[in-house]
Write an enzyme that holds these catalytic residues in place. Structure first.
Site, mmCIF file in Angstrom:
data_model
loop_
_atom_site.group_PDB
_atom_site.id
_atom_site.type_symbol
_atom_site.label_atom_id
_atom_site.label_comp_id
_atom_site.label_asym_id
_atom_site.label_seq_id
_atom_site.Cartn_x
_atom_site.Cartn_y
_atom_site.Cartn_z
ATOM 1 N N TYR A 143 -2.857 -12.719 2.967
ATOM 2 C CA TYR A 143 -2.535 -12.478 1.558
ATOM 3 C C TYR A 143 -1.370 -13.346 1.066
ATOM 4 O O TYR A 143 -1.546 -14.283 0.295
ATOM 5 C CB TYR A 143 -2.164 -11.003 1.334
ATOM 6 N N TYR A 201 -12.117 -14.417 2.939
ATOM 7 C CA TYR A 201 -11.131 -13.375 3.220
ATOM 8 C C TYR A 201 -10.759 -13.377 4.710
ATOM 9 O O TYR A 201 -11.645 -13.350 5.574
ATOM 10 C CB TYR A 201 -11.702 -11.998 2.839
ATOM 11 N N LYS A 236 0.831 -1.212 0.000
ATOM 12 C CA LYS A 236 0.000 0.000 0.000
ATOM 13 C C LYS A 236 0.865 1.262 0.000
ATOM 14 O O LYS A 236 0.468 2.281 -0.569
ATOM 15 C CB LYS A 236 -0.958 -0.004 1.194
#
Ligand SMILES: *Cc1c(COP(=O)(O)O)cnc(C)c1O
Length: 339
Positions: A299, A273, A57
């Protein structure tokens, strides 16, 4: 030095990463252990910045926050799951630039662990000085509160992906990887990454397409994303849309990008998720114990498990494979079941 073609090179960017490119290293012991015919490398975007652990990010925020500063914003507003890495990296970048940050997390993960609500990224958001609104506060409400305080909020969508500039960080990363290939005298034919909100893969797709378009690519790369949330069809649409948006900013046409430019697999997302399963735990341990490298439960652990499974089932028999390590390890303490 990364040289971007015009008009990409003219888009403003605020440096948040280390000045040097994120390391690319060979995974020698893993390659020997797997002995499947392919050679494995890793790009360390999990340690691309000195800001609160870094991660993917931060790379996207270099472009997004240049725009925030340009617009005179004083408070970044963003969201994500309770253990969002994006919220932590936004909080760190805000502190670094002297901006305030307001977070409105959403409860996306059914977790039985009490640590999930306070450890890992949650703890770091507080240390970094973020104002954290109660779970499920709406964006409108947060903006209204900030405006009554006389603040200038700047809205960043989850993972920065649906922001118009969200794909540019990884479009630039494509050129960084091409530079590193030259330096290391290696040509990656496959690049594998985790895919969540889509702009890491979408950005890479746009960046490599621009390189191809300008004659800078010796062979088309296989770009493979392991989805950790959305099913394959939805994720494909999202990545395509983000890649096309990025394409139009950097000197391509939206139609230059098609579904043939990347692949999505949803085979390793597990139950949902943020839900950790034993397959992922085994994958995380396998890399940790053979290379000393930590991935994360949400992830990179899932994506790397996908890579391992492909290697072991004869689906990666030749060539040079680059695993993009996008970070996330600080969430580990929110998953005490991982032992
Ligand atoms: C957000 C995130 C991803 C996914 O990136 P997207 O651009 O949202 O697809 C992958 N790895 C980690 C560690 C992340 O925090």
């Amino acid at each position: 030095m990364i040289v971007l073609p015009s008009p990409f090179s003219e888009i403003s960017r605020v440096p948040l990463m280390y000045e040097r490119p994120a390391d690319v290293e060979i995974l020698k012991r893993l390659t020997t252990k797997l002995s499947c015919g392919a050679t494995f490398w890793i790009k360390r975007d999990d340690s691309n910045s000195g800001l609160a652990g870094g991660g993917n990010k931060i790379r996207k925020l270099e472009y997004v926050l240049a725009d925030a500063l340009d617009q005179g914003a004083d408070t970044l507003v963003t969201t994500g799951g309770i253990q969002s890495n994006h919220m932590r990296q936004t909080s760190a970048a805000a502190a670094h630039l002297g901006l305030d940050v307001a977070l409105y997390p959403r409860d996306l993960v059914p977790s039985n662990e009490t640590e999930y609500s306070y450890a890992g990224n949650v703890q770091l958001n507080h240390i970094l000085g973020a104002e954290v609104f109660p779970v499920d506060t709406t964006e409108d409400k947060v903006v209204e509160i900030l405006r009554t305080r006389g603040k200038q909020p700047y809205l960043i969508p989850s993972g920065a992906s649906l922001h118009p500039l969200g794909g540019l960080g990884y479009a630039r990363a494509a050129f960084e990887i091409l530079e590193q290939e030259k330096k290391l005298d290696v040509d990656f034919d496959t690049i594998i990454t985790a895919v969540g909100s889509g702009s890491t893969l979408g950005g890479l797709v746009a960046g490599f397409k621009l390189a191809e378009n300008r004659g800078l690519l010796s062979q088309k790369k296989r770009l493979l994303g392991f989805s950790i949330g959305y099913r394959k069809a939805d994720m494909t649409d999202i990545v395509l849309c983000i890649a096309r948006t990025a394409a139009t900013k950097i000197g391509l046409k939206a139609e230059d990008i098609t579904e043939d430019d990347f692949e999505i697999s949803d085979e390793f997302l597990g139950d949902a998720y943020g839900v950790l399963n034993t397959t992922t735990m085994d994958g995380i341990k396998e890399l940790a114990r053979i290379e000393g490298i930590l991935t994360d439960p949400v992830y990179t652990g899932k994506a790397f498990t996908g890579l391992l499974s492909m290697a072991k089932s004869g689906k990666l028999t030749t060539g040079t494979v680059l695993f993009l390590h996008t970070g996330g390890q600080v969430a580990m303490s929110a998953y005490p079941q991982m032992k």
